[in-house]
Motif scaffolding. Structure first.
Motif, PDB file in Angstrom:
ATOM      1  N   MET A 157      -0.421  -4.851  -6.235  1.00 47.83           N
ATOM      2  CA  MET A 157      -1.940  -4.144  -5.889  1.00 47.83           C
ATOM      3  C   MET A 157      -2.406  -4.056  -7.001  1.00 47.83           C
ATOM      4  SD  MET A 157      -1.520  -4.464  -2.807  1.00 47.83           S
ATOM      5  CE  MET A 157      -2.644  -3.695  -2.214  1.00 47.83           C
TER       6      MET A 157
ATOM      7  N   LYS B 217       5.417  -2.552  -6.260  1.00 42.63           N
ATOM      8  CA  LYS B 217       4.871  -2.532  -4.889  1.00 42.63           C
ATOM      9  C   LYS B 217       2.805  -2.135  -6.004  1.00 42.63           C
ATOM     10  CE  LYS B 217       6.261  -1.203  -1.090  1.00 42.63           C
ATOM     11  NZ  LYS B 217       6.165   0.388   0.635  1.00 42.63           N
TER      12      LYS B 217
ATOM     13  N   LEU C  92      -7.108  -3.107   1.595  1.00 44.70           N
ATOM     14  CA  LEU C  92      -6.290  -3.429   1.054  1.00 44.70           C
ATOM     15  C   LEU C  92      -5.194  -2.538   0.539  1.00 44.70           C
ATOM     16  CD1 LEU C  92      -7.927  -5.559  -2.191  1.00 44.70           C
ATOM     17  CD2 LEU C  92      -6.310  -6.495  -0.253  1.00 44.70           C
TER      18      LEU C  92
ATOM     19  N   ALA D 207      -3.231  -1.141   4.571  1.00 50.32           N
ATOM     20  CA  ALA D 207      -2.221  -2.075   5.007  1.00 50.32           C
ATOM     21  C   ALA D 207      -1.232  -2.528   4.132  1.00 50.32           C
ATOM     22  CB  ALA D 207      -3.124  -3.523   4.499  1.00 50.32           C
ATOM     23  N   VAL D 208      -1.278  -1.741   2.627  1.00 51.36           N
ATOM     24  CA  VAL D 208       0.033  -2.148   1.943  1.00 51.36           C
ATOM     25  C   VAL D 208       0.701  -0.648   2.220  1.00 51.36           C
ATOM     26  CG1 VAL D 208       1.637  -2.448  -0.413  1.00 51.36           C
ATOM     27  CG2 VAL D 208      -0.131  -4.030   0.531  1.00 51.36           C
ATOM     28  N   PHE D 209       0.106   0.156   1.926  1.00 51.19           N
ATOM     29  CA  PHE D 209       0.272   1.603   1.396  1.00 51.19           C
ATOM     30  C   PHE D 209       0.628   3.058   2.599  1.00 51.19           C
ATOM     31  CE2 PHE D 209      -0.199   0.776  -2.484  1.00 51.19           C
ATOM     32  CZ  PHE D 209       0.955   0.510  -3.487  1.00 51.19           C
TER      33      PHE D 209
END
Length: 298
Positions: A234, A230, A89, A92-94
């Motif tokens: 998350m 963000k 997870l 994928a974002v950071f």
């Protein structure tokens, strides 16, 4: 007076889902006023644990250790499956090399949250099981935490095992031993007899713990303000996923043999962590942040 105490306790149980975020918000808003009282947290928490443990006898604890499978399952879901999910997870974002990913993985490998004892008690789960899990996981943490971070990021972090265990003794082990002793001496009647006073006050003590913990972490939250848009979604997704891993994983693996009380216990154990210890370790990581690069094989 007896009926008022019971009714107040039931009111707190019913609206705990509102009282908890309310206590967090007040803790953040009034952090400077509340921070001098942070030293009271172990005593407040110890009292709440003691009241919960008054409902457990030696026989209950013995039954837990006759079923080691559920304990291994819970620790596996919490410290094997959840870290992989956190890494995927966060990456994928950071991006895989972000310190936020390190923090998300760290959340899943630090010991189970001591406050899960209270939540399991409030939710009619297995208090003896969660007590055993918290103590066992804290004992394993000097091995689990450093080697998990090293495996995923190629850098060892160290924790103070003596400090972790001493904290655990004061807020979980000792209150539990006294609570179990009271249960045995009273033949299981003490908790019922003292419920009008001890149940509501223990829940107020728990809310005070949430309030003071929020004031303690308020300075760190302010430092992250620029990334909140963000981070907050998350973190919510990660915590919800950890609870889901516990609830769904236990149901899928144990199938018909898992009763609802055990499923509740596994879900809380998998979703809650020792955040205070996590902050201490994270501050150490920040001092050497240039060393942390993803070395995860997936």
């Amino acid at each position: 007076m007896r009926s008022f105490g019971i009714q107040f306790s039931q009111f707190v149980d019913k609206y705990m889902f509102l009282l908890t975020p309310g206590a967090l918000l007040l803790g953040f808003l009034f952090a400077p006023l509340l921070q001098p009282a942070i030293g009271a947290i172990p005593y407040l928490f110890g009292y709440s644990t003691f009241v919960m443990a008054m409902g457990c006898g030696v026989g209950h604890v013995r039954q837990v250790f006759r079923k080691p499978g559920i304990m291994l399952l819970t620790l596996g879901l919490a410290h094997l499956l959840s870290p992989v999910l956190a890494y995927l997870l966060g990456s994928a974002v950071f991006g895989a090399n972000s310190l936020y990913v390190v923090g998300m993985v760290l959340f899943t490998v630090i010991p189970l949250g001591v406050s899960s004892v209270i939540w399991v008690g409030l939710s009619q789960g297995s208090v003896p099981l969660i007590l055993a899990l918290v103590v066992l996981d804290a004992g394993l943490s000097p091995l689990v935490v450093p080697h998990s971070i090293e495996w995923m990021f190629g850098q060892m972090v160290m924790i103070d095992p003596v400090g972790v265990m001493l904290d655990l003794v004061w807020i979980v082990v000792l209150p539990t031993m006294i609570g179990v002793a009271v249960y045995e001496l009273s033949k299981g009647h003490a908790k019922t007899q003292t419920a009008p006073f001890m149940l509501p006050t223990s829940k107020l003590a728990f809310l005070a713990v949430i309030l003071l913990n929020a004031s303690a972490i308020a300075p760190y939250v302010k430092d992250l303000s620029q990334d909140m848009m963000k981070l907050v979604p998350m973190v919510i997704l990660l915590v919800a996923s950890c609870y889901g891993v516990g609830a769904v994983g236990s149901r899928w693996l144990m199938k018909e043999s898992l009763d609802p009380a055990l499923q509740v216990t596994v879900a809380y154990a998998t979703g809650m962590r020792n955040i205070s210890l996590g902050i201490v370790i994270a501050m150490g990581i920040l001092r050497h942040k240039h060393r942390f690069r993803s070395s995860c094989p997936f």
